[in-house]
Design an enzyme around this catalytic site. Structure first.
Site, PDB file in Angstrom:
ATOM      1  CG  ASP A 116      -2.094  -1.151   1.116  1.00 39.32           C
ATOM      2  OD1 ASP A 116      -2.683  -1.036  -0.012  1.00 39.32           O
ATOM      3  OD2 ASP A 116      -2.417  -1.692   2.093  1.00 39.32           O
ATOM      4  CG  ASP A 175      -6.764  -4.219  -3.875  1.00 38.97           C
ATOM      5  OD1 ASP A 175      -7.042  -5.183  -4.407  1.00 38.97           O
ATOM      6  OD2 ASP A 175      -7.401  -3.557  -2.903  1.00 38.97           O
TER       7      ASP A 175
HETATM    8  N1  GLY Z   1      -7.157  -1.835  -1.130  1.00 36.57           N
HETATM    9  C1  GLY Z   1      -8.112  -2.198  -0.302  1.00 36.57           C
HETATM   10  C2  GLY Z   1      -9.359  -1.844  -0.708  1.00 36.57           C
HETATM   11  O1  GLY Z   1      -9.742  -1.530  -1.841  1.00 36.57           O
HETATM   12  O2  GLY Z   1     -10.378  -1.976  -0.017  1.00 36.57           O
END
Ligand code: GLY
Length: 392
Positions: A116, A175
């Protein structure tokens, strides 16, 4: 008589055209940006000065839940503040954006916790550097890109998304595509050139393994650490292993569009169109805001996910700019605008709470953040408004 009748028809026709064009032109981006600034000012007033930032307002509450810099969403609030600075030129926003970005500095020198880092550091310092050219921000971004690259497994060809949650192998979530932007940027702005190759390899491996034949994305792919082979596709936040989780597909649309921007390799553009097609074709809601998962069993009584719509509306504006086919370009732009108008007309929070938008869904299977306000919905909504404004 015929002449009078024709004149009447012509007048009615002109009136209809004029009413239609007034309606289609009546959407006022500036007014929506002002609304965002008013809401963000209210949020600033209730945000403590302790290094945390606002993440979510639960359904039925008015109170933000605040998170520390390690939270995956910590970059969105400073990112919103940078976008407000961009929208208004008001130094007040720059000051606040700088303050909230700096809380995230430790991420650039700590061991990588997960993928992230792009969401966290590129949305905050990345936007900050784009707008101010502050050298300190650049150093932080470059260091963070190197940190993110430590999660790359060359045997698999992707970054490991969740090192703390092995799930039976090397895991990569869709993601993760979003965080490649940090690597591309660093490779082109004084960082290690290998970061570019890592980002391209991750995108290629994801393209080969992360999608079903109809181009809908799995949320998670588990790979064998040693052989690099795909073991299985599964979900974490979606309805089922085989379902199309709305935000996951949104990350794919935005992610492959961005990878095409950074590489200019037509295979990524072609792929961005394909992952977009399945999303748009399967979108059944009148207002173009999806249910949280396209296969959720209780549709039409399932919660929506405004965050997915915000991400897609922003991505479609960019994808339309790379699209030569006039009909397709028109479809992307028309649908993007409809999503933005829907969000603005029917999903804004106003006095319910001080977020910009209501009705996002974070993690339904875990019973968490269902039909609530979430900072990443606000971030991409604001980004989409700015992109729309630049089009006009
Ligand atoms: N990246 C985590 C979500 O989209 O909830």
């Amino acid at each position: 008589m015929i002449t009078r009748f024709s004149t009447l028809i012509l007048a009615l026709f002109l009136l209809t055209i004029s009413a239609y064009s007034q309606k289609s032109n009546s959407f006022n981006v500036k007014k929506q940006l002002e609304y965002c600034a008013v809401q963000a000012s209210k949020t600033l007033k209730v945000t403590p000065d302790d290094g945390t930032s606002p993440r979510t307002v639960p359904n039925g509450s008015k109170e933000w839940k605040f998170v520390g810099y390690k939270d995956w969403t910590s970059g969105f609030w400073p990112g919103e503040l940078w976008y407000l600075y961009e929208a208004t030129g008001d130094k007040k926003w720059e000051k606040e954006a700088d303050k909230f970005s700096r809380f995230l500095t430790p991420l650039s020198v700590s061991k990588a916790g997960d993928h992230d880092l792009g969401f966290q550091v590129f949305n905050s310092f990345g936007n900050g550097y784009r707008l101010t050219k502050n050298k300190e921000y650049k150093d932080i971004i470059l260091k963070t890109a190197d940190t993110l690259a430590t999660l790359f497994n060359p045997k698999v060809g992707t970054i490991q998304s969740w090192p703390h949650n092995k799930m039976g192998g090397h895991n990569t979530i869709i993601d993760n595509m979003m965080n490649l932007e940090l690597l591309f940027w660093a490779s082109k702005n004084g960082g290690n050139k290998k970061l570019y190759d890592i980002a391209v390899k991750h995108a290629e491996t994801t393209m080969a393994n992360h999608f079903r034949p109809d181009y809908s994305a799995y949320h998670v792919i588990i790979y064998d650490y040693e052989t690099g082979k795909k073991i299985k596709g599964r979900t974490a936040q979606g309805y089922s292993d085989d379902s199309m989780w709305a935000r996951g597909q949104a990350w794919a649309i935005y992610g492959f569009t961005m990878v095409y921007r950074e590489t200019k390799d037509p295979k990524f553009l072609d792929f961005a169109h394909k992952v977009t097609r399945v999303y748009l074709d399967r979108l059944t809601t009148e207002d173009l805001i999806p249910y949280w998962d396209f296969n959720a069993a209780g549709i039409p009584n399932e919660p929506r996910d405004a965050s997915a719509a915000a991400i897609v509306s922003s991505a479609l504006i960019e994808l339309s700019s790379y699209t030569k086919d006039k009909n397709l370009k028109n479809e992307y732009l028309t649908k993007s605008k409809k999503m933005i108008v829907s969000l603005s007309d029917h999903y804004q929070s106003h006095d319910v709470n001080s977020a910009f938008l209501l009705h996002s869904t974070g993690h339904k299977p875990a019973g968490s953040e269902i039909d609530c306000s979430i900072n990443y919905a606000d971030y991409y909504y604001l980004e989409a408004l700015l992109r729309l404004q630049k089009l006009k």
